[in-house]
Motif scaffolding. Structure first.
Motif, short mmCIF file in Angstrom:
data_model
loop_
_atom_site.label_atom_id
_atom_site.label_comp_id
_atom_site.label_asym_id
_atom_site.label_seq_id
_atom_site.Cartn_x
_atom_site.Cartn_y
_atom_site.Cartn_z
N LYS A 89 1.19 -1.37 0.34
CA LYS A 89 -0.12 -0.04 -0.04
C LYS A 89 1.21 1.08 0.09
O LYS A 89 0.53 2.67 -0.66
N ILE A 90 1.65 1.02 0.88
CA ILE A 90 2.74 2.18 0.84
C ILE A 90 3.20 2.40 -1.09
O ILE A 90 3.58 4.04 -1.37
N ASN A 91 3.73 1.72 -1.11
CA ASN A 91 4.17 1.14 -2.78
C ASN A 91 3.39 1.81 -3.73
O ASN A 91 3.84 2.82 -4.58
N GLN A 92 2.10 2.24 -3.59
CA GLN A 92 0.93 1.87 -4.45
C GLN A 92 0.40 3.66 -3.54
O GLN A 92 -0.59 4.07 -4.62
N ASP A 93 1.01 4.07 -2.87
CA ASP A 93 -0.01 5.47 -2.36
C ASP A 93 -1.61 5.04 -2.22
O ASP A 93 -1.73 6.17 -1.98
N ALA A 94 -1.86 4.31 -1.68
CA ALA A 94 -2.99 3.66 -1.45
C ALA A 94 -2.98 3.16 0.32
O ALA A 94 -4.60 2.98 0.36
N LEU A 95 -2.08 3.21 1.41
CA LEU A 95 -2.47 3.32 2.72
C LEU A 95 -2.72 4.70 2.71
O LEU A 95 -3.01 5.80 3.04
N VAL A 96 -3.80 4.36 3.81
CA VAL A 96 -5.01 5.11 4.72
C VAL A 96 -4.02 6.17 5.53
O VAL A 96 -3.95 4.96 6.30
N LEU A 97 -3.56 7.36 5.38
CA LEU A 97 -2.80 8.29 6.16
C LEU A 97 -3.79 9.24 7.66
O LEU A 97 -5.10 9.17 7.23
N SER B 70 9.09 3.80 10.76
CA SER B 70 9.42 5.15 11.84
C SER B 70 8.98 5.47 9.46
O SER B 70 8.92 6.92 9.48
N LYS B 71 9.18 4.32 8.88
CA LYS B 71 8.70 4.76 7.38
C LYS B 71 7.76 5.57 7.02
O LYS B 71 7.00 6.14 6.56
N ILE B 72 5.87 4.70 7.52
CA ILE B 72 4.80 5.13 7.38
C ILE B 72 4.76 6.66 7.89
O ILE B 72 3.81 7.41 7.67
N GLY B 73 5.38 6.83 9.61
CA GLY B 73 5.33 8.07 9.95
C GLY B 73 5.92 9.41 9.38
O GLY B 73 5.57 10.44 8.77
N ALA B 74 6.88 8.98 8.66
CA ALA B 74 8.03 10.42 7.86
C ALA B 74 6.45 10.93 6.73
O ALA B 74 6.63 11.64 6.45
N GLU B 75 6.37 9.34 6.00
CA GLU B 75 4.71 10.00 4.71
C GLU B 75 3.85 10.63 5.55
O GLU B 75 3.37 11.35 4.62
N VAL B 76 3.37 10.26 6.64
CA VAL B 76 2.29 11.28 7.44
C VAL B 76 2.75 12.72 8.15
O VAL B 76 1.87 13.26 7.48
N THR B 77 3.62 12.50 7.59
CA THR B 77 4.90 14.22 8.89
C THR B 77 4.68 15.24 6.84
O THR B 77 3.95 16.05 6.82
N LYS B 78 4.55 13.79 5.83
CA LYS B 78 4.90 15.04 4.08
C LYS B 78 2.79 15.09 4.38
O LYS B 78 3.09 16.10 3.21
N LYS B 79 2.23 14.31 4.76
CA LYS B 79 1.27 14.57 4.09
C LYS B 79 0.02 16.44 4.29
O LYS B 79 -0.83 16.23 4.30
N TRP B 80 0.88 15.74 6.07
CA TRP B 80 0.51 17.17 7.09
C TRP B 80 0.80 18.33 6.49
O TRP B 80 0.55 19.37 7.37
N GLY B 81 2.04 18.17 6.29
CA GLY B 81 2.48 19.30 5.59
C GLY B 81 4.30 20.12 6.07
O GLY B 81 4.17 21.59 6.18
N PHE B 82 4.13 19.07 6.97
CA PHE B 82 5.20 19.76 8.10
C PHE B 82 6.62 19.81 7.17
O PHE B 82 6.61 18.87 6.10
N SER B 83 7.17 20.66 7.82
CA SER B 83 8.81 20.49 7.45
C SER B 83 9.40 19.16 7.23
O SER B 83 9.63 18.74 7.82
N GLU B 84 10.77 19.61 6.31
CA GLU B 84 11.33 18.37 6.39
C GLU B 84 12.26 18.24 7.82
O GLU B 84 12.74 17.06 7.78
N GLU B 85 11.83 19.11 8.72
CA GLU B 85 12.96 18.81 10.11
C GLU B 85 12.07 17.72 10.82
O GLU B 85 12.61 17.24 11.63
#
Length: 280
Positions: free
Chosen positions: A14-22, A189-204
Motif C-alpha cells: 500500500k505504501i508503494n502504491q500510495d494506497a495506505l490510508v494516512l 518510522s517509514k510510514i510516520g515520515a509519510e504522515v508528516t509529509k501529508k500533513w505539510g510538515f517541514s523536512e525537519e
C-alpha cells in the motif's frame, strides 16, 4: 509469524502504491495552522479559533501556565494564553495539543494499543521538553525552539496510526499485540515520515520521525533527535546498555545533560512531572 509477514506485506504494498490510508490532522489543528500562516491574522482571531475547541482551549491554558514558560502569574483566558505563548509558537503547540484526538479506535485491542502508544509518547516527550527547557535557558542563542521540539516529540511515533488502522480493518487476523508490535518496529518510522509529509510538515519534522530510532544517524551538532532519544533512553526504549551509555556520554559532551545521571535527580524529575501535566 506468517500473519505478521502478511500484515507487513500489505502495508509495504500500500505504501508503494500510495494506497495506505494516512490519518488526517484534527480540524481545529488545521484551522490554527492555516491561520498562523496568514500574515493578516492577529492574537484575537487566533484566540477565537482556539476557543471553539474546549479541549484545545484547556491545553493552551496548561501550556501558558506550565513550567516550560516559567511564569508565576497564572493566565485564565484563551486570549491571555495565546498572548503569552505568541503567534510564532502557537502553530506547533496547537497541533501538538490536538494530536491526542487521532489516537482513537473502536476495536478494543487496537484502542488499547493506541492508548498505550500515546501514553508512551507523552512520557518520552515530557523528558525531551524538560531537557530542551534547560538547554534553551543555558544556550539563549540557539536556533532550536521549544515549540518545534514539542511537536516533533509528539509526532515522532505517529507511524503507529496507519499500522493500527490497517489492523483494525482486518481485526480478526491482525489485531494481535504480538503481530502489531513487530509491524510497528519494522515500519512505523517509514510510514510516520509519510504522515508528516501529508500533513505539510517541514523536512525537519520528517527527518525526526524517520530517524529517531535509527541510531546509525548521529548528528554532530545538537539536534532535536538528541532530546527525543534522551527521552527514549529514560523510558528504556533502547535496550542495549552500551548504546545507551554512548548516547548519554554524547549528550553530556553536547551540554544537553550536565552529567550521565542527571535525569535521575529530584530536580529534573520534578520538572518532568510539571511538564507532563500539560498533557493530562
Amino acid at each position: 509469524m506468517g500473519t505478521e509477514n502478511a500484515l507487513y506485506t500489505i502495508l509495504v504494498e500500500k505504501i508503494n502504491q500510495d494506497a495506505l490510508v494516512l490519518p488526517t490532522l484534527p480540524e481545529v489543528a488545521l484551522k490554527v495552522r492555516q491561520a498562523a500562516d496568514d500574515p493578516e491574522v492577529n492574537l484575537n482571531k487566533m484566540s477565537d479559533i482556539i476557543a471553539q475547541d474546549p479541549a484545545l482551549s484547556l491545553g493552551m491554558l496548561k501550556v501558558a501556565n506550565s513550567a516550560v514558560l516559567g511564569r508565576s502569574v497564572k493566565v485564565e483566558t484563551v486570549n491571555q494564553a495565546v498572548t503569552r505563548i505568541g503567534l510564532r509558537q502557537i502553530k506547533s503547540i496547537a497541533t501538538a495539543m490536538a494530536l491526542e484526538q487521532v489516537f482513537v479506535s473502536e476495536n478494543e485491542i487496537v484502542a488499547s494499543y493506541l492508548k498505550k502508544s500515546w501514553a508512551k509518547t507523552i512520557d518520552i516527550s515530557s523528558v525531551a521538553i524538560a531537557l530542551m527547557t534547560l538547554y534553551v535557558q543555558k544556550h539563549k542563542h540557539t536556533s532550536m525552539t521549544l515549540d518545534v521540539l514539542t511537536l516533533a516529540a509528539l509526532v515522532h511515533n505517529i507511524g503507529v496510526l496507519p499500522i493500527l488502522t490497517e489492523a483494525e480493518k482486518h481485526a480478526d487476523v491482525f489485531a494481535n499485540p504480538t503481530f502489531l508490535q513487530q509491524a510497528i518496529i519494522k515500519l512505523s518510522s517509514k510510514i510516520g515520515a509519510e504522515v508528516t509529509k501529508k500533513w505539510g510538515f517541514s523536512e525537519e519534522f520528517t527527518a525526526v520521525v524517520e530517524n529517531w530510532s535509527d541510531l546509525t544517524v548521529l548528528p554532530k551538532e545538537v539536534h532535536y533527535l538528541d532530546f527525543i532519544r534522551a527521552g527514549a533512553i529514560y523510558h528504556d526504549i533502547f535496550k542495549n546498555a552500551s548504546t545507551k551509555e554512548v548516547l548519554l556520554k554524547n549528550y553530556v559532551a553536547k551540554e544537553i545533560l550536565p552529567d550521565e545521571n542527571y535525569m535521575q535527580t529530584p530536580e529534573f524529575l520534578d520538572l518532568v512531572t510539571d511538564i507532563k501535566t500539560m498533557f493530562s
